[in-house]
Design an enzyme around this catalytic site. Structure first.
Site, PDB file in Angstrom:
ATOM      1  N   LYS A 190      -2.401  -2.317  -3.183  1.00 55.11           N
ATOM      2  CA  LYS A 190      -2.144  -0.903  -3.441  1.00 55.11           C
ATOM      3  C   LYS A 190      -3.149  -0.051  -2.675  1.00 55.11           C
ATOM      4  O   LYS A 190      -4.232  -0.509  -2.296  1.00 55.11           O
ATOM      5  CB  LYS A 190      -2.248  -0.587  -4.940  1.00 55.11           C
ATOM      6  CG  LYS A 190      -1.378  -1.457  -5.831  1.00 55.11           C
ATOM      7  CD  LYS A 190       0.088  -1.354  -5.491  1.00 55.11           C
ATOM      8  CE  LYS A 190       0.924  -2.197  -6.442  1.00 55.11           C
ATOM      9  NZ  LYS A 190       2.229  -2.531  -5.908  1.00 55.11           N
ATOM     10  N   ASP A 191      -2.768   1.208  -2.476  1.00 51.96           N
ATOM     11  CA  ASP A 191      -3.608   2.114  -1.702  1.00 51.96           C
ATOM     12  C   ASP A 191      -4.987   2.271  -2.332  1.00 51.96           C
ATOM     13  O   ASP A 191      -5.137   2.291  -3.554  1.00 51.96           O
ATOM     14  CB  ASP A 191      -2.936   3.484  -1.605  1.00 51.96           C
ATOM     15  CG  ASP A 191      -1.593   3.393  -0.905  1.00 51.96           C
ATOM     16  OD1 ASP A 191      -0.624   3.003  -1.575  1.00 51.96           O
ATOM     17  OD2 ASP A 191      -1.539   3.675   0.297  1.00 51.96           O
ATOM     18  N   ARG A 192      -5.992   2.408  -1.480  1.00 53.88           N
ATOM     19  CA  ARG A 192      -7.362   2.568  -1.975  1.00 53.88           C
ATOM     20  C   ARG A 192      -7.627   3.997  -2.425  1.00 53.88           C
ATOM     21  O   ARG A 192      -8.153   4.221  -3.519  1.00 53.88           O
ATOM     22  CB  ARG A 192      -8.365   2.159  -0.891  1.00 53.88           C
ATOM     23  CG  ARG A 192      -9.821   2.207  -1.369  1.00 53.88           C
ATOM     24  CD  ARG A 192     -10.760   1.697  -0.296  1.00 53.88           C
ATOM     25  NE  ARG A 192     -10.770   2.560   0.875  1.00 53.88           N
ATOM     26  CZ  ARG A 192     -11.509   3.680   0.984  1.00 53.88           C
ATOM     27  NH1 ARG A 192     -12.276   4.068  -0.016  1.00 53.88           N
ATOM     28  NH2 ARG A 192     -11.482   4.386   2.084  1.00 53.88           N
ATOM     29  N   SER A 222      -2.391  -1.496   3.016  1.00 49.23           N
ATOM     30  CA  SER A 222      -2.412  -0.936   1.734  1.00 49.23           C
ATOM     31  C   SER A 222      -1.114  -1.166   1.085  1.00 49.23           C
ATOM     32  O   SER A 222      -0.670  -2.232   0.941  1.00 49.23           O
ATOM     33  CB  SER A 222      -2.713   0.513   1.907  1.00 49.23           C
ATOM     34  OG  SER A 222      -1.894   1.302   1.257  1.00 49.23           O
ATOM     35  N   SER A 225       1.070   0.464  -1.024  1.00 45.83           N
ATOM     36  CA  SER A 225       2.038   0.713  -1.921  1.00 45.83           C
ATOM     37  C   SER A 225       3.090  -0.156  -1.398  1.00 45.83           C
ATOM     38  O   SER A 225       4.186   0.134  -1.476  1.00 45.83           O
ATOM     39  CB  SER A 225       2.394   2.136  -1.767  1.00 45.83           C
ATOM     40  OG  SER A 225       1.263   2.851  -1.362  1.00 45.83           O
TER      41      SER A 225
END
Length: 369
Positions: free
Chosen positions: A86-88, A360, A362
């Protein structure tokens, strides 16, 4: 052979011909502007060797949670499972699994994780490890700022993508800052890929993603990314099931309009394209500029696969307030929210210029390879 990759690539948008280029906007100015919640699609059984934790994290990479769980539970990183990266720079909620056969987790595990900024919101058990890409999708709540918030055409653009979907580009986070992952992949494939140089397969993924995006851009430029072509390989919506089209007909075209099926392009590797006729000619036209990447992926032993050219949004909502626009939508596993945003607004990082190297998303894994 060193393919002549120029960065950033000029991959077209779908809506420009209809609405013109989008106006400028901003997103992810802080973590709360980008909220991602994993949609697993099934319930853990409540019993089994694997402890499953539903964790909320903020401004932290998924890999950081993996490292902390492994250390606190005294297991190896391979004993930790998750469905996707997932995105940071975001607030994200996702499942993690820890292999703990015959023993319980440390009694203070939730407290220890909270001290590191990870909120455990649910704990259960399941017989199996959580595998990459098994989740159904992700739900996004995105807050946009800047001139796009007063764009009179925004709702029309939004309605167009709600009704017709968006080009299923791999997002810029796949390629790293200034395309660095892709250049590294090109050089590694030219030498001969070795796992010790790319343990997580990130560089292989960058190369395949680039080649897919090039094919999608070719179909967009030809006005055929939402068309059924002779020789196409179609994917059933919501599945990975494929079937070949010998000759297009009215029934197939109606199924495409209804969103039941989507045209695909190849994720390059051993086994080749599977497309034929007109569809194969478009694919080859896009791929012929990158023989080094194609041959390198084949030598690396990657197996060819297919990915849909189009992705549909679900559970959509748009809301304006005085200073921002909030978007809500779901995407299937593997699709990127940035592919949606670049159809709605102009912002440098949406055009593959400058993002962190950590893939990332998502989406990573439905990101696919």
């Amino acid at each position: 052979m060193r393919d002549d990759i120029r960065w950033p690539p000029e991959w077209p948008r779908a809506l420009d011909a209809r609405f013109g280029a989008p106006v400028a906007g901003t997103y992810r100015t802080c973590a709360d502007d980008f909220v991602v919640e994993e949609c697993l699609g099934f319930e853990p059984e409540g019993l089994g060797e694997h402890l499953w934790l539903w964790i909320e994290k903020r401004e932290t990479a998924t890999s950081d949670v993996v490292r902390q769980l492994a250390r606190l539970c005294d297991v190896g990183p391979r004993d930790i499972g998750y469905a996707g990266m997932k995105d940071r720079i975001a607030v994200t909620r996702q499942w993690f699994s820890v292999h703990l056969p015959g023993r319980e987790a440390p009694g203070d595990l939730e407290v220890q994780l909270a001290e590191r900024g990870f909120r455990v919101q649910r704990v259960t058990r399941h017989p199996r490890k959580l595998k990459r890409g098994v989740h159904r999708g992700n739900r996004f709540t995105l807050r946009l700022g800047g001139p796009v918030t007063t764009d009179a055409m925004l709702e029309q653009r939004w309605q167009a993508i709600v009704e017709g979907g968006v080009p299923n580009y791999f997002g810029p986070q796949r390629f790293g800052s200034d395309g660095r992952n892709l250049f590294r992949a090109r050089d590694l494939l030219a030498r001969g890929w070795r796992k010790r140089d790319d343990r997580e397969g990130m560089l292989l993924s960058a190369a395949r993603s680039f080649l897919f995006n090039a094919q999608l851009a070719e179909r967009l430029a030809a006005g055929q990314w939402q068309s059924v072509l002779d020789g196409d390989v179609m994917m059933l919506d919501g599945t990975q099931s494929l079937f070949a089209v010998e000759t297009r007909d009215a029934e197939l075209e109606q199924r495409l309009v209804d969103g039941d099926i989507h045209p695909t392009a190849v994720l390059w590797g051993q086994g080749g394209s599977w497309a034929a006729a007109e569809a194969e000619r478009l694919e080859q036209r896009a791929l012929e500029a990158w023989p080094g990447l194609c041959h390198g992926l084949e030598r690396a032993g990657v197996k060819a696969a297919r990915r849909a050219l189009r992705v549909r949004l679900g559970e959509t909502r748009i809301q304006r307030d005085a200073n921002a626009v909030t978007l809500e939508f779901t995407l299937p596993s593997g699709a990127f929210a940035t592919a949606v945003l670049r159809e709605l607004m102009d912002e440098a990082t949406l055009d593959f210029r400058s993002l962190p190297e950590q893939p990332s998303d998502s989406a990573t894994r439905g990101e696919s390879p």
